[in-house]
Design an enzyme around this catalytic site. Structure first.
Site, PDB file in Angstrom:
ATOM      1  N   LYS A 154       0.843  -1.215   0.000  1.00 48.74           N
ATOM      2  CA  LYS A 154       0.000   0.000   0.000  1.00 48.74           C
ATOM      3  C   LYS A 154       0.873   1.259   0.000  1.00 48.74           C
ATOM      4  CE  LYS A 154      -3.728  -2.687   1.908  1.00 48.74           C
ATOM      5  NZ  LYS A 154      -4.942  -2.760   2.695  1.00 48.74           N
ATOM      6  N   HIS A 164      -8.348  -3.414  -6.561  1.00 54.46           N
ATOM      7  CA  HIS A 164      -8.292  -3.465  -5.096  1.00 54.46           C
ATOM      8  C   HIS A 164      -9.438  -2.624  -4.532  1.00 54.46           C
ATOM      9  CE1 HIS A 164      -7.058  -2.928  -0.956  1.00 54.46           C
ATOM     10  NE2 HIS A 164      -6.325  -4.008  -1.121  1.00 54.46           N
ATOM     11  N   GLU A 209      -9.651  -0.620  -2.202  1.00 46.88           N
ATOM     12  CA  GLU A 209      -9.336   0.784  -1.899  1.00 46.88           C
ATOM     13  C   GLU A 209      -9.350   1.623  -3.172  1.00 46.88           C
ATOM     14  OE1 GLU A 209      -5.807  -0.071   0.373  1.00 46.88           O
ATOM     15  OE2 GLU A 209      -7.063  -0.899   1.964  1.00 46.88           O
ATOM     16  N   SER A 220      -6.704  -9.023   6.736  1.00 44.46           N
ATOM     17  CA  SER A 220      -6.186  -9.318   8.070  1.00 44.46           C
ATOM     18  C   SER A 220      -5.621 -10.730   8.205  1.00 44.46           C
ATOM     19  CB  SER A 220      -7.262  -9.048   9.135  1.00 44.46           C
ATOM     20  OG  SER A 220      -7.665  -7.688   9.088  1.00 44.46           O
ATOM     21  N   GLY A 266      -1.239  -5.336   5.998  1.00 43.57           N
ATOM     22  CA  GLY A 266      -0.508  -4.936   7.196  1.00 43.57           C
ATOM     23  C   GLY A 266       0.629  -5.877   7.574  1.00 43.57           C
TER      24      GLY A 266
HETATM   25  P1  PGA Z   1      -4.782  -6.324   5.302  1.00 45.05           P
HETATM   26  O1  PGA Z   1      -4.907  -5.846   3.762  1.00 45.05           O
HETATM   27  O2  PGA Z   1      -3.992  -7.604   5.286  1.00 45.05           O
HETATM   28  O3  PGA Z   1      -4.060  -5.198   5.998  1.00 45.05           O
HETATM   29  O4  PGA Z   1      -6.155  -6.525   5.809  1.00 45.05           O
HETATM   30  C1  PGA Z   1      -5.101  -6.756   2.729  1.00 45.05           C
HETATM   31  C2  PGA Z   1      -5.218  -6.011   1.413  1.00 45.05           C
HETATM   32  O5  PGA Z   1      -5.836  -4.952   1.367  1.00 45.05           O
HETATM   33  O6  PGA Z   1      -4.702  -6.484   0.364  1.00 45.05           O
END
Ligand code: PGA
Length: 256
Positions: free
Chosen positions: A11, A95, A97, A212, A234
């Protein structure tokens, strides 16, 4: 047998120096000839530093997004050719986001998938439902419409050359992981729907779980029959956290 893929989505984090150190640390730990595949998705401007570390290794790298256009007057966008020139083998498309903050819809994501593939990059198509959609029992229809848009544009054969990452939006960066059973349920739905179009492709395609995922839940998730690895946010930002997940992939790949 599908080879597990552990992919790190960095990210908008880090610096050139930290990206370089993270790539070098992963290369050192994973080495060559691993039983699973590893890919990292750094911010665009960190890709050259990462590529310099990972070149001539088995570790792959790619962009977090790509333009749907080949080239031209598209201020701020990065083309698939540019990523290819940086040695990228893969790219994320769709993605959540980018869908949420960048206003990307299914049609645009499909165009990006097409452009990436046509240029020689392996697209990782990200799909997933929001919490409201899950609560309204729309998970399957939302996820399938995200995949169907790509099939409509490029066909099943081309979709099959990519990877699908199922990332429930409510699990991304929230610490709320889908249980292994919840993930498997959606992955199984995706694979069985794909197989209605083409059984061989459906069986061959890698379906990653994202949201997560960490060293504590990776084993349970990746041991599900239709979960072929993870897209990690993360927990991909330190060598220790990412390797904790890779170790689970390694154990499973070796039948443990
Ligand atoms: P996350 O993100 O492991 O922090 O939940 C996963 C992603 O958005 O690819």
């Amino acid at each position: 047998m599908r080879k597990l893929l552990v992919a790190g989505n960095w990210k908008m984090n880090g610096s050139i120096e930290s990206a370089k150190a993270l790539a070098a640390g992963l290369l050192n730990e994973v080495g060559d000839g691993a039983s699973y595949d590893v890919a990292v998705f750094p911010p665009f401007v960190h890709i050259p530093a990462v590529a310099a570390q990972l070149q001539n290794s088995d570790l792959m790298w790619g962009g977090q997004n790509v333009s749907a256009h080949k080239r031209g007057a598209f201020t701020s966008e990065v083309s698939a050719e540019m990523l290819l020139e940086l040695g990228c083998q893969m790219v994320l498309v769709g993605h959540s986001e980018c869908r949420e903050y960048g206003g990307e819809n299914n049609q645009l994501v499909a165009l990006k998938f097409k452009q990436a593939l046509a240029t020689g990059l392996l697209p990782v198509l990200c799909v997933g439902e929001t919490l409201a959609q899950r609560e309204a029992d729309e998970t399957e229809s939302v996820v399938w419409s995200q995949i169907q848009a790509v099939i409509d544009l490029v066909g099943m054969e081309s979709l099959g050359q990519g990877v699908i990452a199922y990332e429930p939006v409510w699990a991304i960066g929230t610490g709320l992981t889908a249980t292994a059973e919840q993930a498997q349920q959606v992955h199984q739905f995706i694979r069985s729907h794909l197989s209605e179009n083409d059984d061989i492709i459906a069986r061959r395609m890698r379906l990653l779980y994202g949201g997560s995922c960490n060293g504590s839940n990776a084993h349970a998730l990746f041991s599900m029959p239709d979960v072929d690895g993870g897209l990690i946010g993360g927990a991909s930002l330190t060598v220790t956290d990412f390797m904790a997940i890779c170790q689970q992939a390694d154990a499973l790949s070796n039948g443990e």
